[in-house]
Structures are given as C-alpha cells and as structure tokens.
Write a protein that holds these residues in place. Structure first.
Motif, PDB file in Angstrom:
ATOM      1  N   THR A 221      -9.380   3.291 -32.445  1.00  0.00           N
ATOM      2  CA  THR A 221     -10.080   2.692 -31.250  1.00  0.00           C
ATOM      3  C   THR A 221      -9.642   3.058 -29.798  1.00  0.00           C
ATOM      4  OG1 THR A 221      -9.064   0.506 -31.262  1.00  0.00           O
ATOM      5  CG2 THR A 221     -11.124   1.038 -32.632  1.00  0.00           C
TER       6      THR A 221
ATOM      7  N   GLU B 207      -9.606   1.092 -26.011  1.00  0.00           N
ATOM      8  CA  GLU B 207     -10.383   0.074 -25.249  1.00  0.00           C
ATOM      9  C   GLU B 207      -9.810   0.495 -23.817  1.00  0.00           C
ATOM     10  OE1 GLU B 207      -9.181  -3.999 -26.598  1.00  0.00           O
ATOM     11  OE2 GLU B 207      -9.254  -2.937 -28.645  1.00  0.00           O
ATOM     12  N   LYS B 208     -10.853   0.680 -22.786  1.00  0.00           N
ATOM     13  CA  LYS B 208     -10.402   1.215 -21.595  1.00  0.00           C
ATOM     14  C   LYS B 208     -10.202  -0.220 -20.495  1.00  0.00           C
ATOM     15  CE  LYS B 208     -12.574   5.701 -21.712  1.00  0.00           C
ATOM     16  NZ  LYS B 208     -13.417   6.525 -21.356  1.00  0.00           N
ATOM     17  N   MET B 209      -9.369  -0.238 -19.883  1.00  0.00           N
ATOM     18  CA  MET B 209      -9.187  -1.402 -19.074  1.00  0.00           C
ATOM     19  C   MET B 209      -8.892  -1.000 -17.544  1.00  0.00           C
ATOM     20  SD  MET B 209      -6.943  -3.589 -21.669  1.00  0.00           S
ATOM     21  CE  MET B 209      -5.804  -2.483 -21.814  1.00  0.00           C
TER      22      MET B 209
ATOM     23  N   ALA C  26      -5.364   1.920 -20.785  1.00  0.00           N
ATOM     24  CA  ALA C  26      -6.384   1.782 -21.921  1.00  0.00           C
ATOM     25  C   ALA C  26      -5.494   1.368 -23.202  1.00  0.00           C
ATOM     26  CB  ALA C  26      -6.995   3.011 -22.311  1.00  0.00           C
ATOM     27  N   ARG C  27      -6.073   0.597 -24.016  1.00  0.00           N
ATOM     28  CA  ARG C  27      -5.035   0.268 -25.283  1.00  0.00           C
ATOM     29  C   ARG C  27      -5.789   1.009 -26.523  1.00  0.00           C
ATOM     30  NH1 ARG C  27      -6.378  -5.145 -25.603  1.00  0.00           N
ATOM     31  NH2 ARG C  27      -4.276  -5.595 -24.466  1.00  0.00           N
TER      32      ARG C  27
ATOM     33  N   THR D 230      -0.372   0.249 -32.004  1.00  0.00           N
ATOM     34  CA  THR D 230      -1.244  -0.026 -30.827  1.00  0.00           C
ATOM     35  C   THR D 230      -0.286   0.003 -29.644  1.00  0.00           C
ATOM     36  OG1 THR D 230      -2.581  -1.821 -32.007  1.00  0.00           O
ATOM     37  CG2 THR D 230      -2.603  -1.861 -29.569  1.00  0.00           C
TER      38      THR D 230
END
Length: 122
Positions: A43, A45-47, A51-52, A60
């Motif tokens: 996965t 996860e864009k922030m 990104a994570r 992670t």
C-alpha cells in the motif's frame, strides 16, 4: 510430439526519466531498500509531499516525493542486489521491470487520465 511452450518476452515500456517518485512507485509497485534488496509494495498512502509505504513483508516507512532521491535513481538505473524472500516478488514482475526503459525525451509521463499536459496557466 513435444511442443515446447513458447515464452514471450515482455513488451518494452518507456517512461520519462524525470518522473515524480510517487507516480513511478504507483506504477511499478517496487521499492529498493538501502541494502539493495527489492521489495514489493502493498500500500501507498499519500500525505501531501510525503507518503507512507507498506511492503509485503510488513515494513512501513515514510518517504518524500523527490525525482533525484536515492530510491528514484536506483529504480531508474535498476540497481539492486537481490529480491526480498518474504515479499516474494514474482518472476514476471522482475522481467517486466527489467524490460522497462527510462528515456529523457521519450515515454509516458505517468499522468492521471484527468490531468492534461497542455493546461493554460491562469
């Protein structure tokens, strides 16, 4: 009669050399660690500009979007020592990755369908 199964070579894919890191990772789903091990990405996860990323071996970490970062350079130049045994990156994905070429003036910019290259500035 022995009919050996014909093995197709993966088609060559061309991407621009200076594509943003997140777009490249979204497309190929591979991550080179600092030790040179290639991991499969589960996965992203864009922030914003960070990104994570979670790999298939449940590691992670947070990365920043940079075109000339270590990971971006290693992905473009295909530098890695081996593949993670826990992530189990399939052989077809490695063949597809090895047939991918990065050119400066030719190839996909990995833009979304919604984005248009020729948008006038307001």
């Amino acid at each position: 009669m022995n009919n050996p199964k014909k093995i197709k070579k993966p088609a060559k894919r061309f991407y621009r050399k200076r594509v943003e890191l997140f777009r490249l990772i979204d497309k190929i789903k591979l991550w080179p660690s600092r030790k040179g091990i290639l991991h499969g990405i589960k996965t992203i996860e864009k922030m914003g500009d960070q990104a994570r990323i979670t790999t298939h071996c449940n590691k992670t970490f947070i990365v920043t979007d940079s075109r000339n970062s270590r990971a971006a350079r290693w992905l473009r130049n295909k530098w890695f020592k081996g593949v993670c045994g826990i992530c189990r990156v399939p052989e077809w994905k490695l063949e597809k990755y090895s047939s991918t070429q990065f050119k400066r003036h030719y190839g996909s910019l990995l833009l979304d369908d919604k984005q248009n290259v020729f948008q006038p500035k307001k």
